[in-house]
Design an enzyme around this catalytic site. Structure first.
Site, PDB file in Angstrom:
ATOM      1  CB  SER A  10       7.319  31.657 -43.430  1.00 39.73           C
ATOM      2  OG  SER A  10       7.820  32.229 -42.768  1.00 39.73           O
TER       3      SER A  10
ATOM      4  CG  ASP B 249       5.969  39.164 -42.967  1.00 38.98           C
ATOM      5  OD1 ASP B 249       5.401  39.318 -42.572  1.00 38.98           O
ATOM      6  OD2 ASP B 249       6.503  38.423 -44.099  1.00 38.98           O
TER       7      ASP B 249
ATOM      8  CG  HIS C 253       4.633  35.792 -43.071  1.00 39.45           C
ATOM      9  ND1 HIS C 253       5.947  36.702 -43.020  1.00 39.45           N
ATOM     10  CD2 HIS C 253       4.281  34.470 -42.884  1.00 39.45           C
ATOM     11  CE1 HIS C 253       6.871  35.172 -43.132  1.00 39.45           C
ATOM     12  NE2 HIS C 253       5.662  34.178 -42.747  1.00 39.45           N
TER      13      HIS C 253
END
EC number: 3.1.1.85
Length: 258
Positions: free
Chosen positions: A82, A210, A238
């Site tokens: 991320s 996601d 995610h």
């Protein structure tokens, strides 16, 4: 108190660095560390402002990089999740002697969605600004909302959120200034034009479900970066390193051994 970042190093083998995402800390990687430390020397960092590095702070990617350089191994495989994917990508672009291979996990060179000059899928800017406003009022609730958003769509969403929450609460809570700086990076950073300059082998990993990094991003980058590899975890949102931990580790190992 020391102004250096907290690192945890374990295992034997080639150096591998794990970089967590926004609002989290290095404890999110525990399953990954347990699986990989037989084959790698695994370096897990708490980014400035997070976990055991909550006393530190960085305003942008280069400030984060400068703090990482103090103890980061040279010529390591960097794995960034991320926001951590932006950090690892920045390292590969600007401090390439530290990076032998780059892996981004559920990450994007530009997290914020845009309509101009071309359509780009991502987090709607109003969602990011709402998080920023909520953060000022109640940052613990905001982080919990973000965890729920990260797991949404995954068949194991409840378990994923529980694991993320346990990881965050196992270490000091992040400092609000660093959380705000991180949201600003998610809103503003755009590395798309720099990506072709990356000179090391790159693997991009995504979760099919996601909601923060839409799967369309994988397709767009696949076209723009034909020399890179990608893999999509079909059951993950995610956090594929939690949802599909075994498959995640085997993808990492096979890429590292190439």
């Amino acid at each position: 108190m020391s102004d250096t970042l907290y690192w945890h190093v374990s295992g034997q083998g080639p150096d591998l660095v794990l970089v967590h995402g926004w609002g989290m800390n290095g404890a999110v990687w525990q399953q990954t560390v347990d699986a990989l430390e037989a084959d790698f020397r695994v370096h897990v960092v708490d980014l400035p402002g997070y976990g055991h590095s909550a006393h530190c702070h960085a305003q942008d990617l280069e400030e984060i990089a400068q703090q990482l350089l103090a103890e980061a191994p040279k010529r390591a495989i960097w794995v960034g999740w991320s926001l951590g994917g932006l950090v690892a990508t920045h390292m590969a672009l600007h401090h390439s002697d530290y990076v032998s291979k780059l892996v981004t996990v559920a990450s994007s060179p530009k997290f914020a969605a845009a309509k101009e000059p071309v359509l780009w899928r991502g987090i709607q800017p109003n969602v990011l600004s709402a998080f920023t406003e909520q953060l000022v009022e109640d940052f613990q609730t905001t982080i919990e909302r973000f965890m729920a958003l990260q797991a949404m769509g995954s068949p194991s969403a409840r378990q994923d959120v529980k694991q993320l929450k346990q990881a965050v609460l196992s270490r000091p809570l992040p400092n609000p200034d660093s959380l705000l700086a991180g949201l600003k990076m998610l809103s503003d950073v755009d590395l798309r034009e720099q990506l072709p300059e990356i000179s090391v082998p790159m693997l991009r990993l995504y979760g099919r479900l996601d909601g923060l990094v839409p799967i369309k991003v994988a397709k767009d980058l696949g076209r723009a970066l034909p020399h890179t590899e990608q893999y999509i975890f079909t059951q993950s949102s995610h956090a594929p390193f939690m949802t599909e931990a075994d498959a995640f580790c085997s993808e990492l190992v096979s890429f590292a051994q190439k």
